[in-house]
Design a protein around this motif. Structure first.
Motif, PDB file in Angstrom:
ATOM      1  N   TYR A 158      49.571 -18.770  65.491  1.00  0.00           N
ATOM      2  CA  TYR A 158      50.271 -20.026  65.213  1.00  0.00           C
ATOM      3  C   TYR A 158      50.184 -20.422  63.749  1.00  0.00           C
ATOM      4  O   TYR A 158      49.099 -20.424  63.162  1.00  0.00           O
ATOM      5  CB  TYR A 158      49.673 -21.138  66.084  1.00  0.00           C
TER       6      TYR A 158
ATOM      7  N   THR B   7      45.004 -20.222  67.541  1.00  0.00           N
ATOM      8  CA  THR B   7      45.635 -21.162  68.471  1.00  0.00           C
ATOM      9  C   THR B   7      46.338 -22.279  67.701  1.00  0.00           C
ATOM     10  O   THR B   7      46.049 -22.536  66.524  1.00  0.00           O
ATOM     11  CB  THR B   7      44.599 -21.818  69.418  1.00  0.00           C
ATOM     12  N   PHE B   8      47.218 -22.952  68.407  1.00  0.00           N
ATOM     13  CA  PHE B   8      47.950 -24.077  67.822  1.00  0.00           C
ATOM     14  C   PHE B   8      46.991 -25.175  67.391  1.00  0.00           C
ATOM     15  O   PHE B   8      47.112 -25.736  66.299  1.00  0.00           O
ATOM     16  CB  PHE B   8      48.956 -24.597  68.857  1.00  0.00           C
ATOM     17  N   GLU B   9      46.016 -25.455  68.251  1.00  0.00           N
ATOM     18  CA  GLU B   9      45.089 -26.558  67.950  1.00  0.00           C
ATOM     19  C   GLU B   9      44.274 -26.250  66.697  1.00  0.00           C
ATOM     20  O   GLU B   9      44.032 -27.131  65.865  1.00  0.00           O
ATOM     21  CB  GLU B   9      44.158 -26.808  69.153  1.00  0.00           C
ATOM     22  N   GLU B  10      43.854 -24.993  66.572  1.00  0.00           N
ATOM     23  CA  GLU B  10      43.073 -24.613  65.384  1.00  0.00           C
ATOM     24  C   GLU B  10      43.923 -24.682  64.116  1.00  0.00           C
ATOM     25  O   GLU B  10      43.455 -25.134  63.068  1.00  0.00           O
ATOM     26  CB  GLU B  10      42.509 -23.195  65.578  1.00  0.00           C
TER      27      GLU B  10
ATOM     28  N   ARG C 263      46.553 -26.540  63.549  1.00  0.00           N
ATOM     29  CA  ARG C 263      46.849 -27.936  63.220  1.00  0.00           C
ATOM     30  C   ARG C 263      45.637 -28.612  62.582  1.00  0.00           C
ATOM     31  O   ARG C 263      45.765 -29.321  61.576  1.00  0.00           O
ATOM     32  CB  ARG C 263      47.268 -28.683  64.495  1.00  0.00           C
TER      33      ARG C 263
ATOM     34  N   LYS D  37      54.241 -17.828  65.019  1.00  0.00           N
ATOM     35  CA  LYS D  37      55.232 -18.843  65.399  1.00  0.00           C
ATOM     36  C   LYS D  37      54.973 -20.137  64.648  1.00  0.00           C
ATOM     37  O   LYS D  37      53.824 -20.569  64.517  1.00  0.00           O
ATOM     38  CB  LYS D  37      55.297 -19.068  66.920  1.00  0.00           C
TER      39      LYS D  37
END
Lengths: 211, 733
Positions: B50, B119-122, B124, B267
């Motif tokens: 991500y 990951t997305f959370e990481e 962000r 992505k």
């Protein structure tokens, strides 16, 4: 001269009251998780049912229900339009109630029964609401569509359960399925393509068929 | 196929499939969540990681330094690509502001870094750790303040004139002179920009959300400094665009650079709050309109001037262009002026030019009609023209504005409109009706397609055309079905892939007519190949119908032509000068009834009707949807949509869907749409014209005029919010 002002207040109180109930319930389940994982890492093992199938995931605690569905279960029918609870594209059903999946963390849904657009019907065996959206062309780009459909299915159940809305005139009478009620209750689902007129016709058809 | 003479009778005229009410062929995919959009591609062979964008926190200046150490050391982080680290990148042809690269900041939220994590959370969380030291510079952000510095743009036709406007206006019996403003607006499509990029050696595949595949492919290759042939773009489903996805955007560039750096597919989606300031918007305008007329209502002089702003190198909002063509009048002038502003890039949004231009012009026409004591429908009819008013020797290819107005007036019950503003009251509601003409030019753009017939009799169409909700999949299937005499369910349509022939793409309401004309051209070639294969001599005399090919008594199954191998044909439509010899435009009339709360000034739309004359309607279902969607966007433009500029810090403050208010369900009543039965043989073999933008042009003015009719309060500054009405409303106890 008129009573709308007084009625406004009672409606608002009612909404506040129901919102408070929801908040208490969520806090309770949240604190359950906080105690059970307090000393653990930043991830949590969660199990819930998605579209009738038992799913277990080890998730970063920050993962929203929306990202759990889209990025971890690859159920991408549920859309990310704003990630802020402003557009409704991520609407799914949690234990039968509609919820913005972007505004709720996955870990808050332990043991729940989640239904996404993929769980309502498939090409070849569409849910009646999906078929009505096709029939009335209740969409264009299709990106808000799964949210509109999930929301409308749950919304009709809310009317059936006699839950009032901002435009409900008589709180003592059974809630009715009118275009005004549908528009009010669906206003959390934005369609920038502007298919509203057709969407209301699709929902009205299904509501009529159900009645 | 070169289209340079008016279309004769052709297979499309049969109307067995084209023009019929065919439901969207992609409907079951879209309503079940199976349509796969850009961010949703999954490849079980390679796990995506991500990327999260970092945007500039200043509007103008440069980056002194960036500290990414905390971000790089954050959990899960794989790579950090920064704008100052990567250095200057070549800007694509279609962008005004650079998308990424270098230390110069041109606007707020310009991309300055992308952080890649597992990951997305990481990603962000790590993106929030990037520290930037800026050297901020003063910028110009206020159009009103910059208006006097505006200059005549170097490109396009900034000035137009015919006759002697000044003299005619001076001597006109009745004169009118007013100024209107339209605000910056945001496309706010439901799917934020998103891309997945994957490198295979020096070859790049990008799944993205693009209206114009070849433009993106070209500009992405330019930006990355690689050969266009190495870039593969995929965009089969697009969650709305409205012009915001015409040109390459930062998500694709960041995903490609991040994937190269991280050596993994990456992505990147733009978070919703980035859409207003990172991408493009419809620029605000200030418009002055002057009209002079005889007492009998005939316009003798008309002038329209417009001022807008953009970044250096950008262009103006051409808000005057409809005024050159819509109404008669021997003496006329228009002028377009451009100020330099350091706001995010202004660019095309649905019906660029006409949408804001008609917002102003059609109020002015309403005001002038009142000044003349004329009904606004009649005033428009009196001033109809069948020729280009600047060049009377140049006729319209087909124009029935009068029919739209008359039909609409009758169907809407226009005779019941109160002649006196504020003259109709129902309880707490002041009720009024408004009308506006609709007008948008018909643009012709070359478009290619490939069609294949297989032994099962299935026809497959491949073109890089896109379906942004317009119904391209369906009307293309209808076109191929009509041409080859098969039902729609025997046609497969593949779109949005750069490996397919280059199409018109989706923009300027040209996509429907032009892309189907390209498919028509390819189908003509396929018909010839079928005829030859089946031993028919003259393809022109053949009938393709019911899955058969017929000539006289001889009939053969279509599929037999492909019994040993599939037949493939490719062609493209190219246009001659029929749009030069004839003015090609689309016409309509919008009718709106509003109620305005006498105490609060809240406006509610009660009824809406659009009547459109836009050539052959290829599919009444999808065409209606385009028009009701445009009417809905017009309501937003009239009542609520405004990007609010922070003129000190230089950015759009209300950059999300809570504060930038687009219409919701509760704002929109049932909408009526009527299509006049017409076809335009000058436009293409399809005899169709655009419809998707026509539906927007004039709507906001019809709402504004209805509000005036309801309240007697004339608002010339959009959007018409209740604070602009409330002081003019009658006293209530």
């Amino acid at each position: 001269m008129q009573s709308p002002g007084a009625l406004e207040i009672s409606r608002r109180d009612l909404l506040v009251a129901s919102a408070a109930t929801v908040t208490v319930a969520s806090t309770a389940s949240l604190s359950h998780f906080q105690t059970s994982t307090a000393a653990a890492s930043q991830s949590t093992k969660i199990s819930f049912t998605v579209n009738g199938e038992r799913r277990e995931l080890q998730l970063d605690n920050r993962t929203t229900l929306l990202d759990a569905l889209r990025e971890h279960l690859h159920l991408t029918g549920t859309k990310k339009g704003c990630d802020h609870g402003q557009c409704g594209a991520c609407t799914v059903l949690a234990d039968g109630r509609r919820v913005n999946a972007c505004l709720t963390l996955a870990v808050m849904h332990e043991g729940e029964d989640i239904t996404t657009i993929e769980g309502l019907g498939q090409p070849g065996s569409l849910h009646p609401m999906q078929a009505a959206f096709v029939e009335h062309d209740g969409f264009q780009c299709g990106y808000c569509t799964p949210g509109q459909i999930c929301s409308s299915v749950a919304m009709l159940e809310e009317i059936k359960a006699n839950i009032p809305s901002h435009v409900t005139g008589d709180l003592l009478a059974p809630a009715e399925v009118t275009p005004a009620e549908i528009r009010e209750r669906m206003s959390g689902n934005i369609c920038r393509c502007g298919a509203y007129s057709n969407i209301v016709e699709a929902i009205t058809e299904i509501a009529g068929r159900k009645a | 196929m070169r289209f340079d003479t008016p279309a004769m009778t052709n297979p499309i005229d049969q109307g067995k499939v084209v023009g019929q009410r065919i439901h969207r062929i992609d409907g079951p995919l879209k309503t079940t969540g199976r349509a796969v959009y850009a961010y949703e591609w999954h490849d079980s062979n390679g796990r995506y990681v991500y990327g999260y964008i970092v945007g500039s926190a200043i509007a103008k200046g440069r980056i002194r330094s960036m500290d990414v150490s905390a971000a790089r050391n954050a959990p899960g982080v794989l790579a950090v690509v920064t704008s100052d680290g990567i250095g200057d990148l070549k800007k694509g042809k279609y962008n005004t502001a650079k998308l990424f690269g270098g230390t110069e900041i041109q606007h707020y939220h310009q991309a300055i870094a992308v952080v890649v994590a597992e990951t997305f959370e990481e990603a962000r969380a790590a993106a929030a750790l990037v520290k930037v030291d800026y050297a901020e510079e003063k910028g110009a952000f206020d159009l009103e303040a910059a208006k006097d510095t505006a200059v005549k743009p170097e490109e396009g036709e900034p000035d137009s004139a015919a006759g002697d406007f000044d003299a005619a206006f001076e001597t006109a019996a009745v004169k009118f002179d007013q100024t209107y403003t339209t605000p910056d607006q945001s496309h706010a499509m439901m799917e934020p920009h998103a891309s997945i990029a994957a490198w295979n050696g020096d070859e790049l595949t990008v799944w993205t959300s693009s209206q114009m595949i070849d433009w993106w492919r070209t500009d992405l290759a330019t930006t990355l400094g690689i050969d266009k042939e190495k870039v593969h773009i995929m965009s089969p489903f697009i969650g709305g665009g409205f012009g915001c996805k015409l040109f390459l955007r930062a998500d694709a560039v960041l995903a490609a650079l991040a994937a190269r750096e991280a050596k993994r597919p990456v992505k990147v989606a733009l978070p919703r709050p980035f859409l207003m300031n990172n991408t493009t918007h419809r620029p605000a305008t200030i418009q002055r309109i002057r009209i002079g007329a005889e007492r009998d209502g005939r316009i003798t002089a008309i002038a329209h001037e417009s001022w807008s702003g953009d970044l250096p190198g950008g262009g103006p909002e051409v808000a005057v262009q409809q005024t050159r063509l819509l109404y008669a009048g021997a003496n006329r002038m228009t002028a377009t002026r451009l100020a330099t502003l350091d706001l995010p890039e202004g660019n095309a949004m649905r019906a660029p030019g006409e949408a804001p231009g008609m917002m102003a012009l059609e109020i002015a026409i309403d005001e002038m009609a009142e000044r003349l004591g004329r009904d606004p429908v009649d005033f428009r009819i009196i001033n109809d023209t069948q020729v280009d008013p600047e060049k009377p020797e140049r006729p319209f290819s087909h124009r029935n504005l009068v029919g739209c107005l008359r039909t609409g007036a009758e169907r809407f019950g226009w005779q019941d409109r109160s002649k006196q503003p504020g003259g109709r009251r129902e309880g707490n509601w002041l009720v009024g009706m408004g009308v506006a003409s609709a007008f948008r030019n018909n643009l012709l753009v070359p478009s290619g397609a490939r069609v294949r017939l297989d032994r099962e009799g299935i026809v497959t169409v491949e073109t890089d055309m896109t379906d942004i909700g317009t119904g391209s999949y369906t009307i293309i299937a209808q076109t191929a079905a009509e041409m080859l005499g098969v039902p729609v369910d025997k046609v497969a349509v593949s779109l949005g892939d750069s490996r397919f022939p280059v199409s018109s793409g989706s923009g300027g309401q040209f996509g429907g007519n032009c892309s189907t004309a390209g498919v028509y051209a390819a189908c003509v070639k396929l018909r010839e190949a079928v005829a030859q294969k089946l031993g028919f001599n003259s393809p022109d005399e053949l009938t393709f119908s019911g899955g058969e090919v017929r000539a006289g008594d001889r009939r053969m199954p279509l599929a037999q032509a492909a019994s040993d191998e599939a037949l493939v044909a490719e062609d493209r439509i190219e246009f001659g000068d029929l749009d030069k010899t004839h003015q090609q435009s689309t016409f309509g009339a919008h009718f709106v009834e509003v109620g305005v709360d006498v105490a609060t000034g809240e406006t509610r739309i009660r009824r809406m009707l659009a009547v459109c004359g836009a050539g052959r309607i290829l599919n009444p279902i999808t065409a209606r949807s385009q028009v009701i969607g445009a009417m809905t966007m017009g309501v937003g433009g009239a009542l609520s949509e405004e990007l609010v500029v922070d003129t000190e810090r230089g950015f759009f403050v209300n950059h999300d869907l809570a504060a930038y208010e687009v219409p919701v369900h509760a704002d929109i009543p049932h909408q009526e749409v009527i299509f006049l039965d017409e076809s335009d043989p000058m436009s293409s073999p399809m005899k169709a014209k655009g419809i998707a933008e026509l539906g927007l042009c004039g709507v906001a003015a019809a709402v504004a005029n209805a509000i005036y009719n309801a309240t007697g309060v004339r608002v010339r500054k959009y959007p018409i919010t209740l604070d602009k009405l409330i002081n003019g409303l009658p006293e209530v106890s």
